[in-house]
Design a protein around this motif. Structure first.
Motif, PDB file in Angstrom:
ATOM      1  N   CYS A  51     -13.226  47.665  -1.417  1.00  0.00           N
ATOM      2  CA  CYS A  51     -13.211  46.436  -2.217  1.00  0.00           C
ATOM      3  C   CYS A  51     -12.348  45.354  -1.568  1.00  0.00           C
ATOM      4  O   CYS A  51     -12.696  44.172  -1.594  1.00  0.00           O
ATOM      5  N   ASN A  54     -14.432  43.886   1.095  1.00  0.00           N
ATOM      6  CA  ASN A  54     -15.528  43.122   0.499  1.00  0.00           C
ATOM      7  C   ASN A  54     -15.040  41.811  -0.108  1.00  0.00           C
ATOM      8  O   ASN A  54     -15.698  40.771   0.026  1.00  0.00           O
ATOM      9  N   ASP A  55     -13.876  41.853  -0.778  1.00  0.00           N
ATOM     10  CA  ASP A  55     -13.308  40.645  -1.389  1.00  0.00           C
ATOM     11  C   ASP A  55     -12.998  39.585  -0.340  1.00  0.00           C
ATOM     12  O   ASP A  55     -12.931  38.395  -0.652  1.00  0.00           O
ATOM     13  N   LYS A  82     -22.152  51.397  -3.059  1.00  0.00           N
ATOM     14  CA  LYS A  82     -22.413  50.001  -2.663  1.00  0.00           C
ATOM     15  C   LYS A  82     -22.898  49.181  -3.853  1.00  0.00           C
ATOM     16  O   LYS A  82     -22.422  48.066  -4.088  1.00  0.00           O
ATOM     17  N   ASP A  83     -23.835  49.738  -4.618  1.00  0.00           N
ATOM     18  CA  ASP A  83     -24.390  49.011  -5.769  1.00  0.00           C
ATOM     19  C   ASP A  83     -23.343  48.768  -6.847  1.00  0.00           C
ATOM     20  O   ASP A  83     -23.272  47.686  -7.424  1.00  0.00           O
ATOM     21  N   LYS A  84     -22.521  49.781  -7.113  1.00  0.00           N
ATOM     22  CA  LYS A  84     -21.513  49.670  -8.176  1.00  0.00           C
ATOM     23  C   LYS A  84     -20.527  48.535  -7.902  1.00  0.00           C
ATOM     24  O   LYS A  84     -20.126  47.813  -8.806  1.00  0.00           O
ATOM     25  N   TYR A  85     -20.131  48.373  -6.622  1.00  0.00           N
ATOM     26  CA  TYR A  85     -19.106  47.376  -6.286  1.00  0.00           C
ATOM     27  C   TYR A  85     -19.670  46.145  -5.571  1.00  0.00           C
ATOM     28  O   TYR A  85     -18.924  45.229  -5.252  1.00  0.00           O
ATOM     29  N   GLY A  86     -20.961  46.128  -5.303  1.00  0.00           N
ATOM     30  CA  GLY A  86     -21.588  44.953  -4.689  1.00  0.00           C
ATOM     31  C   GLY A  86     -21.157  44.681  -3.263  1.00  0.00           C
ATOM     32  O   GLY A  86     -21.017  43.521  -2.862  1.00  0.00           O
ATOM     33  N   LYS A  88     -21.104  43.820   0.504  1.00  0.00           N
ATOM     34  CA  LYS A  88     -21.985  42.934   1.282  1.00  0.00           C
ATOM     35  C   LYS A  88     -22.249  43.476   2.680  1.00  0.00           C
ATOM     36  O   LYS A  88     -22.843  42.798   3.493  1.00  0.00           O
TER      37      LYS A  88
END
Length: 151
Positions: A51, A54-55, A82-86, A88
Motif C-alpha cells: 500500500c 501504491n499510495d 490487488k483487487d482489494k487494495y487497488g 496499480k
C-alpha cells in the motif's frame, strides 16, 4: 540472504502475473524498475509495504519507475490482494519460485522460535540498462517509498 548487490546485472526473469500475463525483465528495457519481494499477500506487513508503494505510485512514475511485486502466492491470491487494495502495478504469482530463486531471496527464516524456509522481504532497484542500482534488505514496510526514492 541474496548474493546480488548494486552494480550486478539483474537476473533475466519471467513469471506470470495475477491475471496470467507473462511479465519479464525485458518488458522494462529502458525503464527503471522496483521489484519488491514479500512473504505473503494480505498479511499486515506485506499489505503495509504494498500500500505504501501504491499510495506513492504517481511519485514513482514521475521519476521514471515501474513497480513489480513478487511472492509465492497463487494467481488467485495475488488477484484478490490487488483487487482489494487497488494496486496499480502487477503482482507475480511465483508458485514455482523461479523468480524468487533467481534473485536469491528464498531461505531459512525464524519466527516465534520456529525455523522454516520462506521469502526474505527484499527490494531490488533496477536501472534502465538492467543493472541493480540498490538492494534493500532491511525494508521499512510503512516507509518503503522513502527508502527507495530518498536515497
Amino acid at each position: 540472504m541474496t548474493h546480488l548487490k548494486a552494480g550486478d546485472k539483474a537476473p533475466n526473469f519471467s513469471g506470470q502475473d495475477e491475471s496470467g500475463n507473462t511479465v519479464s525483465l525485458s518488458d522494462y528495457k529502458g525503464k527503471k524498475l522496483v521489484v519488491f519481494f514479500y512473504p505473503k499477500a494480505s498479511t499486515p506487513g506485506c499489505t503495509a509495504e504494498a500500500c505504501n508503494l501504491n499510495d506513492n505510485f504517481d511519485r514513482f512514475k514521475s521519476q521514471g519507475y515501474e513497480i513489480l511485486g513478487v511472492s509465492a502466492d497463487s494467481a488467485k491470491r495475488q488477484s484478490n490482494f490487488k483487487d482489494k487494495y487497488g494496486f496499480k502495478y502487477p503482482l507475480i504469482a511465483d508458485e514455482d519460485k523461479s523468480v524468487i530463486n533467481a534473485f536469491g531471496v528464498w531461505g531459512p527464516k525464524k519466527f516465534m522460535g520456529k525455523e522454516y524456509d520462506g521469502i526474505h522481504r527484499t527490494t531490488f532497484i533496477i536501472d534502465e540498462n538492467g543493472v541493480l542500482e540498490n538492494v534493500i534488505t532491511k525494508v521499512k514496510t510503512k516507509a518503503h517509498t522513502e527508502q527507495i526514492l530518498d536515497k
